[in-house]
Design an enzyme around this catalytic site. Sequence first.
Site, short mmCIF file in Angstrom:
data_model
loop_
_atom_site.label_atom_id
_atom_site.label_comp_id
_atom_site.label_asym_id
_atom_site.label_seq_id
_atom_site.Cartn_x
_atom_site.Cartn_y
_atom_site.Cartn_z
N GLU A 86 -43.27 26.74 29.25
CA GLU A 86 -44.42 26.98 28.39
C GLU A 86 -44.23 28.29 27.61
O GLU A 86 -44.52 28.38 26.43
CB GLU A 86 -45.69 27.05 29.27
CG GLU A 86 -46.99 27.22 28.51
CD GLU A 86 -47.44 25.94 27.82
OE1 GLU A 86 -46.77 24.91 27.93
OE2 GLU A 86 -48.48 26.01 27.13
N ASP A 107 -41.39 29.73 26.77
CA ASP A 107 -40.37 29.50 25.74
C ASP A 107 -40.97 28.80 24.54
O ASP A 107 -40.70 29.14 23.39
CB ASP A 107 -39.23 28.62 26.30
CG ASP A 107 -38.30 29.41 27.21
OD1 ASP A 107 -38.31 30.66 27.14
OD2 ASP A 107 -37.59 28.78 28.00
N CYS A 134 -61.34 14.44 65.68
CA CYS A 134 -61.58 14.18 64.26
C CYS A 134 -60.78 12.96 63.81
O CYS A 134 -59.57 12.91 64.01
CB CYS A 134 -61.17 15.40 63.46
SG CYS A 134 -61.17 15.10 61.68
N ASP A 169 -41.70 29.10 32.59
CA ASP A 169 -40.72 29.45 31.56
C ASP A 169 -40.79 28.48 30.40
O ASP A 169 -40.68 28.87 29.23
CB ASP A 169 -39.32 29.39 32.14
CG ASP A 169 -38.99 30.68 32.85
OD1 ASP A 169 -37.85 30.82 33.30
OD2 ASP A 169 -39.88 31.55 32.94
N ARG A 190 -33.31 44.88 34.88
CA ARG A 190 -33.12 44.77 33.45
C ARG A 190 -34.21 45.55 32.68
O ARG A 190 -33.95 46.18 31.68
CB ARG A 190 -33.18 43.30 33.05
CG ARG A 190 -32.91 43.09 31.60
CD ARG A 190 -32.92 41.62 31.26
NE ARG A 190 -32.65 41.51 29.84
CZ ARG A 190 -33.52 41.80 28.91
NH1 ARG A 190 -34.72 42.19 29.25
NH2 ARG A 190 -33.20 41.72 27.65
N LYS A 207 -26.41 28.90 34.41
CA LYS A 207 -27.39 29.97 34.16
C LYS A 207 -28.28 30.08 35.38
O LYS A 207 -29.15 29.24 35.60
CB LYS A 207 -28.20 29.67 32.91
CG LYS A 207 -29.14 30.80 32.56
CD LYS A 207 -29.84 30.56 31.23
CE LYS A 207 -30.70 31.76 30.87
NZ LYS A 207 -31.80 31.96 31.83
ZN LIG Z 1 -62.62 16.77 61.22
#
Ligand SMILES: [Zn+2]
Length: 673
Positions: free
Chosen positions: A37, A39, A434, A35, A139, A118
């Site tokens: 950006e 705006d 791991c 928003d 809307r 808002k």
């Molecule tokens: Zn791994």
Amino acid sequence: MTTDEDLRRRAVQLVSLLRRANYAYYILDKPEMSDAEWDRLFRELQQLERAHPELRAADSPTLRIGAEPASALTKHRHRVPMLSLSNAFDDDELAAWELRITKLVPEVAEAGYQLELKIDGAAVNLTYEDGIFTVGATRGNGVVGENITANLRTIPDIPLRLEGTGSPAVMEIRGEIYFPLSNFARLNERRVARGEERFANPRNAAAGSLRQLDPKITRERGLRFFAFHIESDDLPATTTQHEALDQLESWGFRVAPHRRHVASLEEAQKAAAEFEALIPTIDFEADGVVVKVDRLALHEALGAIGGREPRWAIARKFAPEVAVTKLLDIRINVGRTGALNPWAVLEPVEIGGVTVSRATLHNMDLIAAKDIRIGDFVEVTRAGEVIPQVLGPLHERRPADAEPYLPPTTCPACDFPVERPEGEVAHYCPNASCPGRLLEAITHFASRGALDIRGLGNQRVMQLHEAGLIADVGDLYALTPDRLQALEGFGEKAASQLVDAIAASKTQPLSRLLFAIGIRHVGAEGAKSLARSFRTIDALMAASEDDTAAVDGIGPTIAQAVASFFAEPKNRGLIERFRACGVTLEETETGTATGSTLIGQTFVLTGTLPNFSRAEAKALIEQAGGRVSPSLSKNTTALVVGESPGSKAEKARSLGVAQLDEAGLLRRIADDT
Ligand SMILES: [Zn+2]
């Protein structure tokens, strides 16, 4: 020098950017732009067009707010157009607004203002006829929206009939559908568990949920509604906005909390800051305070700009929680269950007063779907989430040499080939040893809900690992007091205490061990179900995926994870090491099972039993400690045969599996010898 040609080109570019963002947001429900950006670009275009009216294109997004409704739902024309608020980004802009409207209607300054949060959701319009909710619509473009009446009826705080009396014959109630943040978090948890993509933010999830063709889906999502406006030619005795809100409440609507009436703009400015400070305490997203001229008679006098932006109200926006910064690198963190979690290294940027230099990218699919590349300028947000997240790249600012990101095919920590289970968005390292998974895995193994090894927290685990004493959880059982005493911070007592605690963990029941070893998707509850049903780890390892999936509370996803865990030779090796040092590999807790006559026995049900349904028979067997499998094998204890048994009886004979009728089963359950 900026030339006319530069301005023309910029206008064309802005129209195209905004049109594309608008389409992505309203039609696809897949936002490409925040928003903040949007705006910014929209205001730039507005200013450009104001200064150079000849540059205004016939398709400029400034000519309309919103987009055409999607085709799948029917259209609904609002009786009175739904307006769209203009914004003020700071106190000066708020003051400029008051100045503008006071020039038009001087009484404004004395009328006072009504302040409301808002809500950052989806605006809807509800038509009530004689107090009954008849039509609800999105809307849309403000004039025509989509008819979503059936979906709105599923939302619990939209009254289907108004409370009390005195409502006009026909009126429209405007308000905001929003996602409570707690519901939103739960929804995302469910989606992740099902291997679906997370929703990026509550507002778009709310809009998407409203436009479902199946109202059931809308209902399950847990949307809520706040009312804020009555549109009617003959309002009851309501002369101010704050009275209108009271009226809405008396009709059975919910009105957003923290609303306030103030006498002057100065008070409004002060209050706006107080509202902003409330944001962390509320369970929904709000991106500003709406400042409304309180006296309704003045609304008519002030009118709307271009028929779409009311002069009598303005949104004082909060500081945006979205920032744009450069994505310097994508790195991967290996989680406890082996999930590869990509995260972003960012050029440090301030978002809502906090400096952010890393953010989550959630999973590889998200990176691919949004085509996020190293070197991109990306939007980063903290809104609604504690951990900052990357929303997506700004495609128009992409460097020419940025290449698509390719997920690793081997684990970055151990080089094992990466696995990607079908239907899941995450990639996994299947290697239980791991090193990337190690520290988290050992800490989890020793944690309270798992084997509960006192004194073996994260710091100790790290210390033991750095000293070369443990490479995986199996090594814990080889620790001796002598070895520990050589380490800093270990006296004789502490060393023997830890060794004793580790030894004591060997007697924990199988359910704890199954949870502790970190099989993907197997939580504490799932581990209990598995242990209760299979009793020994050998039975679980020998079980088919179907057998495992048939256990109450398990299902195919967990069954598949269990099978693939035990298919890994390293993991089987770990179990053998546990066995060699005397770790308990069977269930010693009977849990909720009330009997034990069928422990270790597996049954298959076929045909219709005279007195019990399939589910009841299964429950009886499980309560006696037995297990029900969907398919026959040599390991089946007996086939329980009812009427019209089908081909299973034949198969049981050929496998040499015993057969029982219902009475035979009950005798076996009752047999306590
Ligand atoms: Zn791994």
